[in-house]
Design a protein around this motif. Structure first.
Motif, PDB file in Angstrom:
ATOM      1  N   ASP A   1       0.807  -1.220   0.000  1.00  0.00           N
ATOM      2  CA  ASP A   1       0.000   0.000   0.000  1.00  0.00           C
ATOM      3  C   ASP A   1       0.841   1.271   0.000  1.00  0.00           C
ATOM      4  N   ASN A  59      -5.948  -6.479  -0.149  1.00  0.00           N
ATOM      5  CA  ASN A  59      -6.436  -5.801   1.048  1.00  0.00           C
ATOM      6  C   ASN A  59      -7.195  -4.527   0.733  1.00  0.00           C
ATOM      7  N   ALA A  95     -10.309  -3.872   0.481  1.00  0.00           N
ATOM      8  CA  ALA A  95     -11.526  -3.638   1.270  1.00  0.00           C
ATOM      9  C   ALA A  95     -11.532  -4.497   2.519  1.00  0.00           C
ATOM     10  N   SER A  96     -10.386  -4.597   3.168  1.00  0.00           N
ATOM     11  CA  SER A  96     -10.277  -5.387   4.401  1.00  0.00           C
ATOM     12  C   SER A  96      -9.421  -4.639   5.406  1.00  0.00           C
ATOM     13  N   TYR A 147     -10.917  -1.317   6.015  1.00  0.00           N
ATOM     14  CA  TYR A 147     -11.389  -0.685   4.792  1.00  0.00           C
ATOM     15  C   TYR A 147     -12.570  -1.486   4.233  1.00  0.00           C
ATOM     16  N   SER A 148     -13.328  -0.862   3.353  1.00  0.00           N
ATOM     17  CA  SER A 148     -14.547  -1.495   2.851  1.00  0.00           C
ATOM     18  C   SER A 148     -14.798  -1.050   1.420  1.00  0.00           C
ATOM     19  N   ASN A 160     -15.240   2.540   1.406  1.00  0.00           N
ATOM     20  CA  ASN A 160     -14.035   3.277   1.792  1.00  0.00           C
ATOM     21  C   ASN A 160     -12.814   2.401   1.552  1.00  0.00           C
ATOM     22  N   PRO A 161     -12.489   2.138   0.302  1.00  0.00           N
ATOM     23  CA  PRO A 161     -11.374   1.233   0.001  1.00  0.00           C
ATOM     24  C   PRO A 161     -10.025   1.874   0.304  1.00  0.00           C
ATOM     25  N   ARG A 162      -9.041   1.021   0.457  1.00  0.00           N
ATOM     26  CA  ARG A 162      -7.685   1.452   0.790  1.00  0.00           C
ATOM     27  C   ARG A 162      -7.084   2.278  -0.341  1.00  0.00           C
ATOM     28  N   LYS A 163      -6.383   3.330   0.010  1.00  0.00           N
ATOM     29  CA  LYS A 163      -5.651   4.126  -0.961  1.00  0.00           C
ATOM     30  C   LYS A 163      -4.241   3.560  -1.112  1.00  0.00           C
ATOM     31  N   ASP A 219      -6.539   0.190  -6.495  1.00  0.00           N
ATOM     32  CA  ASP A 219      -6.905   1.583  -6.275  1.00  0.00           C
ATOM     33  C   ASP A 219      -6.574   2.436  -7.489  1.00  0.00           C
TER      34      ASP A 219
END
Length: 941
Positions: free
Chosen positions: A600, A629, A631-632, A635-636, A639-642, A665
């Motif tokens: 990430d 990862n 949406a885990s 995160y969802s 609100n997904p991970r950047k 992303d």
């Protein structure tokens, strides 16, 4: 979740051993010896790599007369499938097929108003399972005097088969229409090669030695896409098929760089609900006649048969088909467009550089859906007794011709609708160039080569409007209508710049490493039809392998099918290609080689280094990428991970080919460095915040066949295979910027598509160089389900963006109260868009749920032929700047506008002007005006 164990006691770098006949194959003993890729007899655009060769003793195929190769080929296909996918290679030679297998299709059979499930049997010879591609050694007939050479599959079974094109009346639920129940006909036809989801047939020829032009017998379909996503046919010659390629209800077919002689039907498309592509395909009697194969008939004999019986390309319902560089010659019907058997659904499509000649009907239009057909820079020709174009009585919507040459008459028996012509040429016709018996027609700046016989209007014709058209601008109209409105206008003030011609849309030489050396990396990976994920991070070993290839002088690092964990950035050195099991475009649902990651950006977050960095002249091909990862871990999907971009180009001539982003992303960064000469062809997937961003002063780059759709994140392969299952439609519609172009020059942007994005395609000032977008041409762009389908945020006086065959669509998006097809500038009279900046859209289609059709805040926007199926509350809303609208169809019925609201056009208080010339308004011209600006043009009386 289950995880896999490490494969082998230690990571081994395996170099493909040189086998007999120079075939590099995974069945060889593992050796640390540097060798070459497969040596083909004929040139290839990439290096041929395969783990499965049909002539290997494990499979036993033989290029020998009398030997039936069905079992051997199927064994190799099955082995590739069980290994997770890959290429099955067929060395040059003639391979006979003399037997079939029995297949079963379970169909929802209609019985009156009820239904039942019933099994139907069909015969097939070969079945391609997901992830498997057949590849041979192919000679292009165009550069070999028509000769068919190399890998040839001889079909000696299926002659006069009673089920050669069988179908059964059935039910289906239309997912594009709230699962409405439809009646249709499901194919249960026999077939030679059955292509399931995620398969390919490339670099080979298929021949029917027992076919006789003097006693033609039907044979089953040669290639048959059954269902699912992604079937690709590339560099294939169909020598003398009866029926060539059938795409049954499915998505994402891609037929390219292929040559077909088909005695009955060349290509037939049914119920394609995501973009199908036909590119650089030639359909003609000559490929059998000039093949040099035993029994090849004369060209005159084959042409006589196909002109009496054949159809080149037949398109039933297809939601948004891209057809480009299709050539058809010598058929009864060149291109046929119409309804799906059993119900009224018809296609919408865009045709670019489609050329048809010597056909009874060059283009036959039975029906089209309301979104219409866009046809640009094409030609349709017919012999003296034929029609260049014919419209059947069921036609009642929109077809638009721009920059099209007609050699023969255009005849319409359609019941209604609008047929429009802009910058077209009419020559060599019988009594009349245009014989319009009903409906409405628009002619803008069209050239008629004869001084008489231009237009015939039948009794039921409603409207003919013409501007600067005719023989030397003198249009002759023979009006037999009862009440048609005829308007013929000439004047220099109405002249406009015609559609650009000879636009380059592909690279001259396909990129690949200069060296044909191949290193096969046997790294820890997850395999099998299970939900296992890889557990060992192979980043360091992968980097070592890439560096080893570089040290050896460059070449390819090949990752066989499987899921690899790469949790730290890697750099592909100059002259090196990172390659997976895919030779063709593919979907998440078909497995194959995948790189999984949890990376990430570390402490730097989304500003960190990209996962895969391409040095100058480096590339990546045939791989799927997945951010595990996304949406885990807090995160969802909302609100997904950047994260950083998954791929970054760091110098000129980087390339990304047949890569899929299952979920990530951000996709590809071509903006942080000068990547002049970059080449991206068929990037599919679902990037959440950023797709492909291009800038940095890059010159001469190519972005082609981008295909973004949230279903890449939710349609998983058999067993799940460890992929995250995410449904991201809502998020991308409000957060993604799919395509960004900043400081670029001579950029090729061709046949890209995005479903779901804030900005479908976005032009802006370069964050690094500080420069604005220059001159560029966009061919065949599609934005669907977007808030703003095309957005020009920044532009200077030298900015000139030309778009041809654009399909721009808005849908109702929660929390997005303002939506428009086109947004020019982000606020009224914005200083970020120069008043002389230009956006010109030739031959466009707009539909969906816009609030405003187009919002123009500054600059100059020209609509040179468009179908506004839906206009919004204001059609062309000029709040600042200028607009020109020519040859367009406003199809939405509206009431008389009230002060300041409603209408097909609105000139705001600070808007400078709107020109409205030679358009058709279904409710009559409706417009609003405030301020001192000017509304003018031939429509403004």
């Amino acid at each position: 979740m289950k995880t896999s164990s490490k494969l082998g006691a230690a990571t081994i770098l395996i170099l493909l051993a040189l086998l007999p006949m120079n075939i590099a194959c995974a069945q060889a003993q593992k050796q640390q010896v540097l060798q070459q890729s497969i040596k083909t007899t004929y040139p290839t655009k990439d290096w041929a790599i395969s783990d499965f060769v049909v002539t290997d003793p494990a499979f036993g195929a033989k290029a020998e007369p009398g030997f039936d190769n069905r079992a051997a080929f199927q064994a190799a296909i099955d082995a590739a499938y069980k290994s997770g996918g890959g290429v099955v290679y067929i060395p040059a030679g003639n391979y006979e097929f003399r037997s079939t297998q029995l297949g079963t299709k379970n169909v929802r059979v209609r019985q009156g108003r009820s239904e039942s499930k019933k099994d139907f049997h069909f015969e097939y010879v070969l079945r391609l399972h997901p992830g498997v591609q057949l590849r041979g050694d192919w000679a292009n007939p165009e550069v070999n005097n028509g000769k068919v050479l190399g890998t040839i599959l001889e079909v000696r079974v299926g002659k006069d088969a009673p089920n050669y094109d069988g179908s059964v009346e059935s039910w289906w639920n239309d997912g594009q229409a709230d699962n409405a129940l439809r009646t249709t006909y499901t194919s249960i036809a026999d077939r030679f090669i059955e292509m399931n989801a995620g398969t390919g047939v490339t670099n080979l020829s298929i021949w029917y030695p027992e076919q006789d032009i003097n006693d033609v017998k039907p044979y089953p379909w040669t290639l048959f896409q059954t269902q699912g996503d992604c079937a690709t046919i590339e560099h294939v010659t169909l020598v003398n098929s009866y029926n060539g390629f059938n795409s049954a209800p499915s998505e994402l077919h891609y037929v390219l760089d292929s040559y077909i002689t088909a005695l009955n039907k060349g290509i037939e498309v049914h119920v394609c609900t995501d973009i199908g592509r036909i590119e650089n395909v030639r359909i003609s009697p000559e490929y059998w006649a000039k093949s040099g194969l035993p029994g090849a008939p004369s060209l005159a004999d084959v042409t006589a048969y196909t002109k009496a019986n054949g159809t080149g390309y037949q398109m039933h319902r297809s939601d948004w088909e891209y057809v480009s560089y299709l050539h058809v010659s010598g058929y009864k019907t060149g291109v046929w467009i119409g309804r799906e058997p059993g119900f009224a659904d018809a296609p919408n499509a865009q045709l670019y550089e489609v050329h048809v000649d010597n056909c009874g009907n060059g283009l036959y239009v039975e029906d089209v859906n309301p979104y219409g057909i866009l046809i640009s820079n094409s030609s349709f020709g017919a012999p003296e007794d034929g029609n260049a174009v014919y419209f059947y009585k069921d036609f009642s919507t929109s077809v638009q011709f721009n920059g099209v040459n007609f050699n023969g008459p255009v005849v319409s028996d359609g019941s209604d609708g609008v047929v429009s012509f802009e910058s077209c040429t009419f020559s060599e016709y019988r009594d009349y160039a245009l014989k319009m018996n009903s409906g409405n027609a628009l002619l803008s700046q069209c050239d008629f080569k004869k001084n008489a016989g231009h237009v015939y209007l039948g009794a039921d014709m409603h409207t003919l409007k013409s501007v600067n058209s005719g023989y030397k601008c003198n249009l002759k109209v023979d009006n037999h209508s009862t009440s048609a409105k005829v308007e013929v206008i000439t004047g220099k003030k109405y002249f406009f710049e015609p559609i650009p011609k000879n636009v380059k849309t592909n690279i001259d030489v396909h990129p690949r490493p200069a060296s044909d050396k191949v290193l096969k990396a046997d790294l820890a990976r997850a395999t099998g039809f299970n939900n296992n994920r890889p557990v060992k991070d192979v980043s360091a070993e992968l980097q070592s392998a890439l560096d080893a290839v570089k040290a050896a002088g460059g070449g390819t690092l090949y990752l066989p099918a499987g899921r690899y964990l790469v949790d730290n950035p890697i750099k592909v050195p100059s002259g090196v290609e990172l390659r997976g099991s895919w030779d063709v475009q593919h979907h998440t649902q078909s497995g194959g080689t995948a790189i999984f990651t949890n990376y990430d950006g570390g402490a730097a977050g989304e500003k960190g280094a990209s996962l895969i960095q391409l040095e100058a002249g480096a590339g990546i091909r045939g791989i799927t990428l997945a951010q595990l990862n996304i949406a885990s871990d807090g995160y969802s999907v909302s609100n997904p991970r950047k994260t950083p971009f998954l791929i970054q180009g760091q110098g000129p001539k980087v390339y990304i080919i047949n890569v899929t982003i299952a979920v990530g992303d951000k996709g590809i960064d071509l903006a942080s460095y000068d990547t002049s000469g970059h080449y991206v062809d068929y990037l599919g997937g679902v990037p959440l915040r950023a797709g492909i961003w291009v800038g940095g002063g890059a010159e001469g780059g190519f972005i082609r066949n981008m295909q973004f759709n949230p279903h890449y994140g939710s349609r998983l392969p058999e067993g799940g295979q460890g992929y995250p299952e995410v449904f991201m439609m809502r998020f991308v519609q409000s957060n993604c910027s799919a395509l960004k172009f900043a400081d670029v020059k001579n950029q090729t942007i061709f046949n890209n598509f995005v479903y779901g994005s804030v900005y479908g395609i976005h032009f802006l000032k370069d964050a690094i160089t500080g420069k604005y977008p220059g001159k560029m041409t966009v061919i065949g762009h599609g934005s669907d389900g977007c808030t703003y389908s095309l957005f020009v945020e920044d532009a200077d006086k030298n900015t000139k963006i030309v778009a041809v065959n654009s399909e721009l669509v808005n849908t109702k998006i929660p929390n997005e109260p303002v939506r428009s097809y086109v947004l020019m500038g982000d606020e009224v009279n914005t200083g970020k868009v120069h008043p002389d900046a230009k956006l010109i859209l030739y031959n466009s289609a707009f539909w969906g749920s816009p609030v405003f059709g187009a919002i123009i805040n500054n600059g100059i926007v020209s609509f040179q032929q468009a179908n506004f199926t839906r206009s919004g509350t204001q059609g062309i809303d000029v709040r600042g700047g200028k607009a020109h609208v020519y040859t367009s169809y406003f199809a939405q019925k509206i009431a008389e506008p009230t002060a300041g609201n409603g209408g097909y056009a609105r000139l705001g208080g600070q808007g400078k002007s709107i020109e409205l010339t030679n358009n058709y308004y279904i409710s009559g011209l409706r417009f609003n005006k405030s301020g001192e600006g000017l509304i003018y043009g031939s429509d403004k009386k």
